[in-house]
Design a protein around this motif. Structure first.
Motif, PDB file in Angstrom:
ATOM      1  N   GLY A  94       0.815  -1.202   0.000  1.00 62.71           N
ATOM      2  CA  GLY A  94       0.000   0.000   0.000  1.00 62.71           C
ATOM      3  C   GLY A  94       0.854   1.260   0.000  1.00 62.71           C
ATOM      4  N   GLY A  95       0.224   2.400   0.181  1.00 64.46           N
ATOM      5  CA  GLY A  95       0.945   3.674   0.165  1.00 64.46           C
ATOM      6  C   GLY A  95       1.037   4.235  -1.240  1.00 64.46           C
ATOM      7  N   TRP A  96       1.556   5.460  -1.321  1.00 64.97           N
ATOM      8  CA  TRP A  96       1.561   6.152  -2.611  1.00 64.97           C
ATOM      9  C   TRP A  96       2.438   5.458  -3.647  1.00 64.97           C
ATOM     10  CZ3 TRP A  96       6.200   7.816  -4.488  1.00 64.97           C
ATOM     11  CH2 TRP A  96       7.231   8.030  -3.578  1.00 64.97           C
ATOM     12  N   ARG A  97       3.486   4.743  -3.227  1.00 62.21           N
ATOM     13  CA  ARG A  97       4.349   4.078  -4.206  1.00 62.21           C
ATOM     14  C   ARG A  97       3.611   2.985  -4.971  1.00 62.21           C
ATOM     15  NH1 ARG A  97       8.039   5.321  -0.150  1.00 62.21           N
ATOM     16  NH2 ARG A  97       9.934   6.368  -0.892  1.00 62.21           N
ATOM     17  N   GLU A  98       2.532   2.472  -4.406  1.00 60.32           N
ATOM     18  CA  GLU A  98       1.768   1.419  -5.071  1.00 60.32           C
ATOM     19  C   GLU A  98       0.391   1.909  -5.500  1.00 60.32           C
ATOM     20  OE1 GLU A  98       1.897  -2.065  -2.546  1.00 60.32           O
ATOM     21  OE2 GLU A  98       3.850  -2.613  -3.382  1.00 60.32           O
ATOM     22  N   SER A  99       0.245   3.218  -5.590  1.00 60.05           N
ATOM     23  CA  SER A  99      -1.018   3.806  -6.025  1.00 60.05           C
ATOM     24  C   SER A  99      -1.109   3.789  -7.547  1.00 60.05           C
ATOM     25  CB  SER A  99      -1.133   5.244  -5.519  1.00 60.05           C
ATOM     26  OG  SER A  99      -2.228   5.906  -6.140  1.00 60.05           O
ATOM     27  N   GLY A 100      -2.324   3.522  -8.046  1.00 57.66           N
ATOM     28  CA  GLY A 100      -2.555   3.558  -9.475  1.00 57.66           C
ATOM     29  C   GLY A 100      -2.851   4.951 -10.003  1.00 57.66           C
ATOM     30  N   ASP A 101      -2.927   5.943  -9.150  1.00 56.70           N
ATOM     31  CA  ASP A 101      -3.166   7.322  -9.572  1.00 56.70           C
ATOM     32  C   ASP A 101      -1.930   7.839 -10.296  1.00 56.70           C
ATOM     33  OD1 ASP A 101      -3.650  10.009  -9.898  1.00 56.70           O
ATOM     34  OD2 ASP A 101      -4.152  10.398  -7.795  1.00 56.70           O
ATOM     35  N   PRO A 102      -2.043   8.191 -11.582  1.00 53.06           N
ATOM     36  CA  PRO A 102      -0.867   8.668 -12.317  1.00 53.06           C
ATOM     37  C   PRO A 102      -0.178   9.856 -11.655  1.00 53.06           C
ATOM     38  CG  PRO A 102      -2.670   8.219 -13.827  1.00 53.06           C
ATOM     39  CD  PRO A 102      -3.238   8.136 -12.433  1.00 53.06           C
ATOM     40  N   ALA A 103      -0.934  10.662 -10.939  1.00 51.28           N
ATOM     41  CA  ALA A 103      -0.351  11.843 -10.290  1.00 51.28           C
ATOM     42  C   ALA A 103       0.667  11.466  -9.225  1.00 51.28           C
ATOM     43  CB  ALA A 103      -1.449  12.702  -9.669  1.00 51.28           C
ATOM     44  N   GLU A 104       0.559  10.258  -8.660  1.00 50.39           N
ATOM     45  CA  GLU A 104       1.474   9.827  -7.603  1.00 50.39           C
ATOM     46  C   GLU A 104       2.846   9.417  -8.144  1.00 50.39           C
ATOM     47  OE1 GLU A 104       1.072  10.094  -4.511  1.00 50.39           O
ATOM     48  OE2 GLU A 104      -1.085  10.177  -4.101  1.00 50.39           O
ATOM     49  N   ILE A 105       2.935   9.138  -9.440  1.00 51.02           N
ATOM     50  CA  ILE A 105       4.179   8.669 -10.071  1.00 51.02           C
ATOM     51  C   ILE A 105       4.700   7.442  -9.320  1.00 51.02           C
ATOM     52  CG2 ILE A 105       6.342   9.417 -11.168  1.00 51.02           C
ATOM     53  CD1 ILE A 105       5.619  12.293 -10.459  1.00 51.02           C
ATOM     54  N   GLY A 106       3.779   6.500  -9.088  1.00 48.99           N
ATOM     55  CA  GLY A 106       4.138   5.276  -8.388  1.00 48.99           C
ATOM     56  C   GLY A 106       4.513   4.169  -9.356  1.00 48.99           C
ATOM     57  N   GLY A 107       4.645   2.966  -8.825  1.00 41.58           N
ATOM     58  CA  GLY A 107       5.004   1.823  -9.649  1.00 41.58           C
ATOM     59  C   GLY A 107       6.497   1.602  -9.708  1.00 41.58           C
ATOM     60  N   LEU A 108       6.873   0.377 -10.050  1.00 42.86           N
ATOM     61  CA  LEU A 108       8.290   0.029 -10.060  1.00 42.86           C
ATOM     62  C   LEU A 108       9.059   0.666 -11.206  1.00 42.86           C
ATOM     63  CD1 LEU A 108       8.514  -3.719  -8.978  1.00 42.86           C
ATOM     64  CD2 LEU A 108       8.828  -1.651  -7.633  1.00 42.86           C
ATOM     65  N   LEU A 109       8.396   0.959 -12.324  1.00 40.05           N
ATOM     66  CA  LEU A 109       9.111   1.553 -13.448  1.00 40.05           C
ATOM     67  C   LEU A 109       9.804   2.842 -13.030  1.00 40.05           C
ATOM     68  CD1 LEU A 109       9.858   1.620 -16.449  1.00 40.05           C
ATOM     69  CD2 LEU A 109       7.685   2.791 -16.884  1.00 40.05           C
ATOM     70  N   TYR A 110       9.087   3.689 -12.287  1.00 32.61           N
ATOM     71  CA  TYR A 110       9.674   4.967 -11.879  1.00 32.61           C
ATOM     72  C   TYR A 110      10.396   4.892 -10.539  1.00 32.61           C
ATOM     73  CZ  TYR A 110       7.866   7.715 -15.733  1.00 32.61           C
ATOM     74  OH  TYR A 110       7.651   8.237 -16.975  1.00 32.61           O
ATOM     75  N   ASP A 111      10.188   3.817  -9.796  1.00 31.04           N
ATOM     76  CA  ASP A 111      10.859   3.660  -8.509  1.00 31.04           C
ATOM     77  C   ASP A 111      12.208   2.970  -8.719  1.00 31.04           C
ATOM     78  OD1 ASP A 111      11.486   3.519  -5.827  1.00 31.04           O
ATOM     79  OD2 ASP A 111      10.084   1.916  -5.382  1.00 31.04           O
ATOM     80  N   LEU A 112      12.218   1.655  -8.724  1.00 32.47           N
ATOM     81  CA  LEU A 112      13.473   0.936  -8.952  1.00 32.47           C
ATOM     82  C   LEU A 112      13.988   1.129 -10.368  1.00 32.47           C
ATOM     83  CD1 LEU A 112      12.672  -2.393  -7.077  1.00 32.47           C
ATOM     84  CD2 LEU A 112      13.776  -0.331  -6.198  1.00 32.47           C
ATOM     85  N   GLY A 113      13.070   1.340 -11.318  1.00 30.48           N
ATOM     86  CA  GLY A 113      13.502   1.587 -12.691  1.00 30.48           C
ATOM     87  C   GLY A 113      14.396   2.809 -12.820  1.00 30.48           C
ATOM     88  N   SER A 114      14.156   3.819 -11.976  1.00 36.97           N
ATOM     89  CA  SER A 114      15.015   5.010 -12.007  1.00 36.97           C
ATOM     90  C   SER A 114      16.462   4.646 -11.712  1.00 36.97           C
ATOM     91  CB  SER A 114      14.526   6.036 -10.986  1.00 36.97           C
ATOM     92  OG  SER A 114      13.249   6.538 -11.320  1.00 36.97           O
ATOM     93  N   HIS A 115      16.669   3.665 -10.837  1.00 30.90           N
ATOM     94  CA  HIS A 115      18.029   3.256 -10.492  1.00 30.90           C
ATOM     95  C   HIS A 115      18.692   2.472 -11.620  1.00 30.90           C
ATOM     96  CE1 HIS A 115      17.956   4.673  -6.426  1.00 30.90           C
ATOM     97  NE2 HIS A 115      16.993   3.855  -6.043  1.00 30.90           N
ATOM     98  N   VAL A 116      18.010   1.441 -12.118  1.00 34.04           N
ATOM     99  CA  VAL A 116      18.668   0.572 -13.103  1.00 34.04           C
ATOM    100  C   VAL A 116      18.892   1.302 -14.419  1.00 34.04           C
ATOM    101  CG1 VAL A 116      17.892  -1.563 -12.011  1.00 34.04           C
ATOM    102  CG2 VAL A 116      16.468  -0.515 -13.796  1.00 34.04           C
ATOM    103  N   VAL A 117      17.982   2.179 -14.802  1.00 32.74           N
ATOM    104  CA  VAL A 117      18.180   2.953 -16.027  1.00 32.74           C
ATOM    105  C   VAL A 117      19.329   3.933 -15.856  1.00 32.74           C
ATOM    106  CG1 VAL A 117      17.153   4.719 -17.513  1.00 32.74           C
ATOM    107  CG2 VAL A 117      15.846   2.662 -16.920  1.00 32.74           C
TER     108      VAL A 117
END
Length: 365
Positions: free
Chosen positions: A174-197
């Motif tokens: 739960g929490g904003w990192r797992e929110s489906g609201d695009p405004a939250e900029i959640g999800g793994l693509l922008y979370d951990l993906g920011s690191h690996v990219v």
């Protein structure tokens, strides 16, 4: 800002930290406090428990309930603002700080889009202020070791870079990192993906094409939790990047394949776990070190699981180097350790990956 000469501050630089959740309390506050030339002055959090936590961990710190309170009452006494609040607040808070004449560190991702990141970079340049992005994984032990191997030419010409940041979390937290609201900029693509990219771009340079797959695997989840990104770099290297919360058997953190040899490394850098456990840089003589049993292997023709190749000593991880570089940039005019322009290049890739996954196409950059 402090200082006797206009534009040149004096140490220690007084830091205002906005946000005291995971990022603020585990990463930023301890690293700021451990950095020569920096002093944690004010923590911003509206949560009463986190306010008490901040006071207990840093008895001299001031506490503000809101960013507005910080900017209205404390801005004139501060030398640096660190933004460790939820992703959706990054752009607005960074803009406010820069317009107040304050240098800024922003946790990744600096913004939701590359265009916003470039607008922030332009504002910082216009005001003559530092704007730096906290990409701490550039100072992971395995990443530093891989950079050393590449500089030595130990692998020959690199053909493929595989990077995994995988976890086994079958139940959403739960929490904003797992929110489906695009405004939250959640999800793994922008979370951990920011690191690996970011790591792939640092190692192998600009990208010409992006392909991605992003899935929602867990019941009750509303945002990507199992994502794959394939990058083709301008120099011909292919990066295969995996970020997942649904991996029951974890793969190697790095598998790097070259014309002469490969490097395979399992396990995560120990610094995050140490920070979570209350250990602090400078107080721990073994900071950033891992046991020999976790070293990666370099070789060709055989799996490291069956003893192939030689053990490669893992360099010590060094998250403190980031804030040391920030302090040096502000006090001595040293280089910005991670620029917003670099972060914008990573966001170009993340945006392309999101489009690729949505439309099922390869996106050219």
């Amino acid at each position: 800002m402090t200082g006797t000469t206009p534009g040149i501050p004096e140490a220690p630089l007084r830091v205002g930290l906005i946000g005291y959740g995971l990022a603020g309390s585990v990463f930023h506050a301890p690293l700021i406090a451990a950095t020569e030339g920096l002093a944690l002055d004010t923590v911003v959090t509206s949560n009463p428990e986190r306010q008490e936590q901040a006071r207990a961990e840093f008895p001299d710190v001031r506490v503000a309930a809101t960013p507005d309170e910080l900017f209205e009452q404390r801005a004139a006494d501060l030398d640096l603002i660190v933004i460790a609040s939820p992703n959706k607040t990054h752009v607005q808070l960074a803009t406010t700080a820069l317009k107040a004449g304050l240098p800024v560190v922003v946790d990744k991702p600096v913004a939701g889009t590359a265009a916003e990141a470039r607008e922030l970079a332009a504002l910082a340049e216009e005001r003559g202020l530092l704007l730096s992005v906290f990409q701490n994984r550039r100072w992971d032990n395995d990443f530093l070791t891989l950079r050393k191997l590449l500089a030595e030419g130990a692998l020959g010409d690199v053909w493929r870079f595989e990077s995994r940041f995988e976890r086994w979390r079958p139940q959403p937290k739960g929490g904003w990192r797992e929110s489906g609201d695009p405004a939250e900029i959640g999800g793994l693509l922008y979370d951990l993906g920011s690191h690996v990219v970011d790591q792939a771009l640092v190692l192998f340079g600009p990208v010409t094409s992006v392909y991605a797959e992003a899935d929602i695997r867990r019941a009750g989840a509303s945002v990507d939790d199992d994502t794959f990104i394939a990058l083709t770099h301008a120099n011909g290297v292919r990066s295969h990047l995996y970020v997942s919360a649904t991996t029951a058997q974890l793969g190697p953190r790095f598998r790097v394949l070259g014309s002469e040899a490969g490097y395979v490394k399992y396990g995560l850098d120990p610094q995050e776990a140490a920070l979570r456990d209350g250990k602090r840089p400078g107080a721990d003589e073994d900071w950033g070190l891992e046991p020999e049993s976790m070293w990666g292997r370099v070789g060709a023709g055989e799996s490291p699981v069956t003893g192939g190749g030689r053990a490669e000593p893992t360099l010590a991880g060094d998250y403190p180097a980031y804030y040391a570089a920030v302090a040096k940039a502000l006090l001595d005019g040293g280089p910005n350790p991670v620029t917003a322009t670099q972060a914008a290049a990573a966001l170009d890739v993340l945006e392309a990956a999101r489009r690729s996954a949505h439309d099922g196409v390869v996106v050219k950059l």
